[in-house]
Design an enzyme around this catalytic site. Structure first.
Site, PDB file in Angstrom:
ATOM      1  N   HIS A  64      -3.540  -0.572   7.421  1.00  0.00           N
ATOM      2  CA  HIS A  64      -4.952  -0.490   7.777  1.00  0.00           C
ATOM      3  C   HIS A  64      -5.570  -1.853   7.533  1.00  0.00           C
ATOM      4  CE1 HIS A  64      -8.995   0.868   8.290  1.00  0.00           C
ATOM      5  NE2 HIS A  64      -9.320   0.464   7.080  1.00  0.00           N
ATOM      6  N   ASP A  66      -8.549  -4.130   7.824  1.00  0.00           N
ATOM      7  CA  ASP A  66      -9.988  -4.280   8.035  1.00  0.00           C
ATOM      8  C   ASP A  66     -10.292  -5.573   8.760  1.00  0.00           C
ATOM      9  OD1 ASP A  66     -11.248  -1.982   6.713  1.00  0.00           O
ATOM     10  OD2 ASP A  66     -10.290  -2.767   4.913  1.00  0.00           O
ATOM     11  N   ASP A 188     -10.540   5.398   8.173  1.00  0.00           N
ATOM     12  CA  ASP A 188     -11.320   4.847   7.061  1.00  0.00           C
ATOM     13  C   ASP A 188     -12.835   5.041   7.164  1.00  0.00           C
ATOM     14  OD1 ASP A 188     -11.605   3.536   4.614  1.00  0.00           O
ATOM     15  OD2 ASP A 188     -11.676   1.554   5.512  1.00  0.00           O
ATOM     16  N   HIS A 438     -16.012  -1.154  10.601  1.00  0.00           N
ATOM     17  CA  HIS A 438     -16.655  -0.255   9.634  1.00  0.00           C
ATOM     18  C   HIS A 438     -16.970  -0.909   8.290  1.00  0.00           C
ATOM     19  CE1 HIS A 438     -12.253   0.429   9.208  1.00  0.00           C
ATOM     20  NE2 HIS A 438     -12.513   0.507   7.922  1.00  0.00           N
TER      21      HIS A 438
END
Lengths: 997, 997
Positions: A64, A66, A188, A438
């Site tokens: 994941h 970001d 997430d 996000h």
């Protein structure tokens, strides 16, 4: 910065144009390169076999990544600043590819195209071929595939669609159909918007997986085996158009406890050398089987999924895969001892396929997943408002980008390379795309990262400015230098402050004409303003308010503002000329007496003479009046020093120390300016809170321009400032908020539609994201507030609506960002000052949308003003519209952007929900050939929403809901390929082959 | 656990045996596998070209993998307990091989064969072939190549040679000549022993590199460009036999500041994408050139080396190599702009080759690099003593292992698989090999790791016990169960405590007969002891001392000790029978009166009647007497709370808070036992310090058996306990210590031979490692102390010698171990109690070695006692010697161990320095064919010291010292291949083809 892939698409279009049919067909593109003929067994076909009589455990290796959070996106890519967080995406992709090659059974999914694109560019053609092979064999699978994994609470659908389109386009053009993600993957984001699910459905995804939902919701769903469900994500679109199968992952997006084998973890590796001391295979197998068995109890089928990865994991993929290989080997070896558990490498789509094959019926959900709480006092509702300046900058950047996109089309090829140099829209598209992440527009990143997002947007806008200047030069026929003033909201614009003669080009990105108030900082006391026809326009000079002088610090020196209304044609511009008058009247006077009433022909506003606060609002056309008191308050942010919970308020979490906010001032000091263009009451509540209540002469909405900050913290109290509208409307504990700027959802106090809520945070637990509007209503009255950015809000008392405007906090909320949300800058070392607008409209509920839909549209896509010093060149084309005619009120021109040399991408949107308006909630038909004034449309083909699949080739899994008949979308045969019908809330996406007339 | 490689070697010997010559020849082995014919361009031939007119920067990618430190060796291998330290060697080797394959320019060196061997075993044959290819092309190069990188201060040369031999043998048998390291690589040990350099020279290394030396020494050498030098590492061996080129690395073993690109580092990666924000290529190149230039200023040639790696780095080698590739590319690209710097991937041997080609003369060094200080108050002299119990356990384990090795040879194949099951020496060889690591026997590991080393030694000894039992069964001809008593030093042995009749087999691993005192715990009061001839032996029963009862806690219950002298034949055993007498005399009485004198025919010892301390020692043969006072003291360990420095005493560092130690007691309480076998004065100083002054009837040395612990810490003071011998010897500030148990070096107070010392720690800065002995002397008298383990010591006052015995500390010394050295155990929860022996001999200096060399030899290789319950089987062969005759006193049988089915490895050593003894410092010739009594020697071939190269093929770089003539070793033609001459301090290594007679 134009994708090199454009040329690839163009080639296909050329080819098609030799045929007679004007409609494109075939797949959108093939991957570039010579190996396109290699056998492709990707997607569902490439899944490993499962065992029907066993519990199948799908291990999904994933990372994941970001797109910015504790480090900037560039720092994450390169692995810079590992002192902040160890993370380097370039190495993740290097490593995963290496490891996939070592064992054909292994699988990996990749999500964020912002990173993948960057990595791909740096690979040799040999490596690119290798990766294509992995993709074609389904060993490397893209999921989600947008430029980033967008935030769901604070993003606008327009920007989300754009970022998804950009990411998916790259995958499509690079890998062809094998690169098309089948699954949306929002593991997430901190709560989930219904509109996101609707968009994903329209983008052709077969399912959505996520990791975060309210802890009570999860408990209920685990008990009832409803962690996998069918989400009906629109109350307007005909099912299954917005139906999306949704799966909630078992461990957020982490591996089960004890099974994290990343370099960032410390779980014991599988030690299977019997010569070494700590042989642990038996223990590992036993622990794994126990976890699998307990997980299987809360899901419906004999398939379960385990996410084997987490944030920035797989930088050294060998650690993971070496141990996963062993895990699979040793666990499956137990089958010979009677074990009924089968472990396999898998992907979300392979798992989804098994769920689909199970042919069960699934619980139906129609609301959304807000707000998100991971514990009784941990409501993630602070980020709805966190970093309000960034949130506004993102929103205005979207408006600028859309104008830039449109002008790239309308101005022709000279827009990108013209008189003013090379410009592009791509830099800003990328900047906007990463800003949707996000931890970007959500405001939950570190300060230096927030600065980086802003810098990227500013850089993008610089590139767009060159493009816009080139385009306007082409369209106006003259090449005068164009000045951009981005700080008009604080009355700063060096040109207008000093020039005696200048002109204003007003570009309107909407598909219908707009009237728009303009306020320019000036130092003269009287000006002449004339429109494109040379007609003089009513204008007024008013003194710059004290609040504005305070907020602009030393950035400008205008003493007055020149105020007038402009009117601009659809998808086009007009020009106003401004000249200083030597002999004009003095500026309008300001008075310190508050008027009891200000009004225009549409609205009447009264003030309480004792407090100088608003006291009522009337719609003079509908003859309705409500009591309306408005004031500013602050919640004392919890510092975590609390018996119930140690949770402080922070970037993510909103947790007031008390449910009663402090009032900032019971009364306002005021100053009033009343002119023929507008009337305004300037209210002053404190050195850090002021407001202008403003009514333009031609406006149906009341503007509340608030200025908040620097929030004082010398009392060591974190502050979360709200404005509250207290009305006489009987709301019955309900209020309404939009979802990502589109459909509106009903909210009820202390209530969730799908489970029995035990409320533990009476304020934070009743906050919802407001992206573009919120309203309260009863049978008679609807008060709608249109916002200029995403904010959090709630309706705690009957008749009341509160919106959180600004937050300044002294403690980190322990969600990883490790900084208190305490924004300062070089200009505002004492704390950020934020200014914004709320637009209020009062209507009958049955017609309110007829006002707030166009109003919100104007706030989202606002006119772009550019300035030219001196007198106008007489050869200037002063007015232009790209459309043959304005579109009907129900239709929003959502996207117009260059796709490749000869094609443009067009999205038309019906902007009304089915129940909103007798007048506008009706199907509308548009003739695409009669749309543009300067473009011939030579061909058209319809695409899915994300423009990575031909619409007619989009097939999705069908799912059976538990509670109603399986719906069937009736295909309506349209009269011609040119005439497209939009039903309420539909967005239709077209690739148009065009040529400039 | 036998190396599978044995068979490979055996095969070659078989092949050779068909020839007529009895001497082996040719390379020692070829790599296994089918690709042995692939072209091999390894070693010096595979080095990248350099540029003669530029500064060549040799980048050496490397990892430093401690064979245990904060984690156990197994935990390091697997990457377990990453919560303690992130480190997983399996992944390092996986990753490096992957990355080497990506670019043939890349290089890597690997050091610790303990890890590499383990990894190799788990690889597929395909991967093994790949790795062989890399080795054959010089892309993967082994340096050092022993099982571990041994500690230099606390190891014994015997165990160091063994561990080097084991590692190098694996490399040789796996990779052939390309796997032979050319360079010794001791980058981490905390100071450097001259004997290590001597051994490395004799092992055929062309050079040595290390990282740590005294900061003042480094400063001086940088100034004088003497960081590269020629080390003449023996005062006895003819140059250049022990000459070793030695290079001091520029940054310890780390990369230059700002250039660490491991996953464990946070230096900025090279960001060379101009599209990203933080493009830093120019900055990186500039910083690198500055560092290279400043480094070049302190070295002699136009070549410099940079170590690009550190502890457990390269677990994700991609991070390093990706950035190094870029660094080389961008720095060398500057050559077109006139830069005169050339960067290249290199290895220590390639760098060394360039230094050799420079053909310069180099500073000559003849002393050593002890003690090591990295700052004025940071003397790494504490670890000389740290973990005294582990240090002793390691030393006794070596003795046991050598006996095990010998008995494996002498007992024939039935030793490994016999009556008592399968035994082996390999497990213990490996355990001993890892125990030589510089955080193992050094005592600088975490407690749980120290426990692991001990456990491994115990496991190894278990396996050896089976082998020894099998072997003795074969040699004695009977199969009685053999009992091992490892706790005789604290009078614990369940068999002797309870049995009324048992026998003792005394195996002597030395090549000459020994007399040895035995003390067995018993509960009877009178016993009969008879020797192999059935002759009664003088024996005495004495009460167990209170000190021993305290220290053994509840592990045994003997009330008496049975004491007698045994005599055992060379490389063989004898048998003593013990029976309880019902009618014997009572045990010897203990008296609380201290005698003024105890003496035997060799020594006389007097006590001060006021203090009960020793007061003088006389050698009755030489008629010399010295005053000798001895007592115990403790230094108060610095807690770091000090104005000069915050450095506390810890596992590594010795830093007393004051130079004056606290006396434990000015007087001793005593108890005396005087028997015909021995006389002992039991001295009691405190509940935690006692001593037995013991004089055996036939002994030329005085035994001081000290018992120290649990050191009290309830006063919150860390304690470092010493014993100090204060004599009348006029030492002129000099004393002498051995180096790794071999040659003796002179030490002078506050003085270093090669630089002007500025002394900043008057005690710690005068401490040196004592491995087997230390002495003080003047023209008349030499007092030699032989120790039973490595300890630190110094001579602070004239005539005085102090030895540190035990340490208990309350603070970590901030060198990474992150634990105070505060040893406790389940048996000693209140702190470890340690017991040991110092053996004192007083001689004339000219003949002292004639006593202390054999004495130390007996302590290092002590008799192995095994017990059999009940009466002796009459068929038992009660005595055995493996030698035809005892070897001369000058010759030590250092190694006798099975090499493969038909071969044994033999090392013979001349154990005298050239100046030590008129009698013994003479060449000695041994006839190998007349050596063994039960083995026929069929063939012999001489090897280098580490047994990985035929001696006649060992060619080394020749280097020119600055200060004297280039020496030439004259080859002496020996009379026959069987007769080998040993000159002082020579060790000669032979592979013998043997068969049992």
């Amino acid at each position: 910065m134009i994708f090199s892939l454009f040329s690839n698409m163009a080639a296909r279009h050329e080819c098609l144009s030799v045929g007679l049919l004007l409609i494109f067909s075939g797949v959108l593109s093939f991957p570039v390169g010579q190996d396109t003929k290699q056998s492709a067994t990707c997607g569902y076909e490439s899944c490993h076999a499962t065992k029907p009589n066993m519990l199948n455990v799908h291990l999904v290796p994933h990372t994941h990544d970001d797109v910015g959070w504790l480090k900037t996106v560039d720092q994450y890519y390169y692995g810079d600043r590992n002192d902040i967080q160890h993370a380097g995406v370039q190495y993740i992709l290097d490593s995963v590819v290496d490891q996939l090659l070592k064992n054909p059974d292994r699988r990996f999914i990749y999500v964020e195209t912002a990173f993948f694109y960057r990595w791909w560019k740096q690979q040799s053609s040999g490596m690119q071929q290798t990766v294509k092979q992995l993709v074609n064999e389904g060993r490397l699978e893209f999921v989600n595939g947008g430029w980033c994994m967008s935030d769901e609470a604070t993003t606008h659908y327009s920007a989300v669609i754009d970022q998804m389109t950009m990411g998916l386009r790259f995958l499509n053009e690079t890998f062809g159909p094998c690169g098309r993600p089948r699954v949306a993957w929002h593991i997430d984001p901190f709560g989930h918007a219904r509109e996101h699910a609707s968009m994903f459905a329209q983008m052709g995804y077969d399912g959505l997986f996520f990791g975060r939902l309210d802890y009570q919701d999860r408990d209920r769903r685990m008990k009832d085996k409803e962690q996998e469900l069918l989400w009906r994500a629109s109350d307007t679109l005909t099912p299954p158009m917005a139906d999306l199968f949704t799966g909630i992952l078992p461990n957020g997006y982490n591996p089960p406890e004890g099974f994290c084998w990343d370099q960032s973890c410390s779980d014991p590796p599988i030690r299977d050398d019997p010569d070494l001391e700590d042989y642990n295979v038996d223990d590992v197998v036993k622990r794994f089987l126990a976890i699998a068995s307990s997980q299987a109890k809360v899901y419906k089928t004999n398939h379960i999924i385990m996410t084997m990865g987490s944030d920035f994991q797989y930088e050294n993929a060998n650690l993971w895969y070496k141990n996963l290989d062993k895990l699979i080997h040793y666990v499956n070896a137990q089958q010979t001892n009677g074990s009924r558990v089968n472990v396999l490498y898998s992907t979300p789509s392979c798992y989804l396929q098994e769920l689909h094959r199970a042919n069960l019926s699934w619980a139906l959900k129609t609301d959304d997943f807000f707000p998100y709480a991971d514990n009784a006092h941990h409501f993630w509702t602070g980020y709805f408002t966190s970093r309000p300046a960034l949130k506004r900058y993102e929103r205005i950047s979207n408006s600028n980008l859309q104008a830039c996109n449109q002008l790239e089309v309308l101005g022709g090829p000279g827009s990108r390379r013209g008189l003013f140099g090379e410009g592009d829209s791509q830099t800003m598209k990328k900047a906007m795309a990463v800003a949707q992440h996000h931890d970007a527009v959500s405001g939950t990143e570190k300060q230096h990262v927030a600065n980086d997002y802003a810098r990227k947007l500013a850089n993008g806008w610089q590139r767009c400015q060159v493009l816009v200047s080139n385009s306007l030069a082409a369209l106006t026929g003259v090449s005068a230098e164009r000045i951009y003033c981005d700080n008009l909201n604080i009355s700063v614009c060096p040109l207008t402050e000093s020039s005696k003669k200048f002109s204003v080009n007003v570009y309107n990105p909407l598909a219908r004409p707009v009237t728009w108030p303009v306020s320019l900082p000036v130092n003269g006391s009287a000006y002449t303003v004339s429109d494109a026809q040379g007609k003089s326009v009513d204008c007024q000079v008013v003194p710059v308010s004290q609040a504005t002088q305070n907020v602009r610090r030393s950035q400008g020196f205008a003493i007055n503002e020149l105020v007038f209304q402009v009117q601009a044609p659809p998808l086009g511009y007009t020009t106003y000329s401004v000249s200083l008058r030597q002999d004009g009247p003095p500026p309008a006077a300001t008075h310190h007496r508050t008027p009891t009433v200000i009004q225009n022909k549409f609205l009447k506003v009264t003030f309480d003479p004792d407090t100088n606060l608003l006291s009522s609002l009337s719609n003079l056309e509908t003859k309705q009046t409500i009591k309306l008191a408005q004031n500013f308050y602050w919640y004392n942010a919890s510092d975590g020093n609390n018996v119930d919970s140690k949770q402080p308020s922070g970037a993510y979490i909103f947790r007031p120390n008390s449910s009663t906010p402090f009032i900032i001032s019971r009364t306002a000091k005021t100053e009033t300016v009343q002119t023929s263009v507008m009337q305004e009451v300037r209210q002053w509540f404190a050195p850090w809170v002021s407001q202008v209540v403003r009514l333009y002469t031609d406006s149906r909405d009341l503007e509340l321009e608030w200025t908040v900050g620097p929030l004082p913290i010398d009392d060591n109290l974190g502050k979360e400032v709200i404005t509250r509208l207290d009305t006489s409307i009987k709301t019955s504990e309900m209020f309404y908020t939009d979802s990502n700027g589109r459909e509106v959802l009903q909210r009820k106090k202390d209530f969730r539609p799908t489970w029995h809520l035990k409320q533990s945070e009476p304020i934070a637990g009743n906050y919802y994201p407001i992206n573009s509007r919120a309203f309260i209503k009863d049978d008679e009255d609807q008060l709608t507030v249109v916002t200029d950015r995403s904010q959090g809000g709630g309706s705690i008392q009957n008749g009341s609506l509160e919106i959180m405007l600004h937050r300044r906090l002294l403690y980190d909320d322990v969600r990883g960002v490790a900084e208190p949300l305490n924004e300062t800058s070089s200009i505002f070392p004492d704390g950020l000052v934020v200014r914004g607008r709320l637009l209020l409209s009062l209507d009958r509920p049955s017609t309110a949308a007829d006002t707030h839909r166009p109003l919100a549209e104007q706030v989202v896509l606002q006119p772009l003003l550019t300035f030219t010093d001196g007198g106008l060149n007489p050869n200037t084309q002063l007015e232009f519209s790209g459309l043959q005619a304005a579109l009907p009120p129900a239709v929003h021109l959502l996207t117009l952007t260059q796709w490749d040399k000869d094609s443009v991408l067009l999205r038309l949107e019906h902007q009304f929900q089915s129940w909103e308006s007798k007048l506008n909630s009706q199907p509308v038909t548009i003739n695409l050939q009669k749309l543009f004034s300067t473009l011939d449309v030579l061909g058209v083909s319809e695409l899915n929403l994300s423009a990575n699949q031909w619409k007619d080739e989009m097939t999705r899994f069908d799912w059976t809901p538990q509670t109603d008949q399986k719906p069937l979308l009736k295909m309506v045969r349209e009269p011609s390929v040119w005439e497209v019908t939009l039903r309420p809330m539909e967005i239709r996406t077209f690739l148009l082959r065009v040529s400039l007339k």
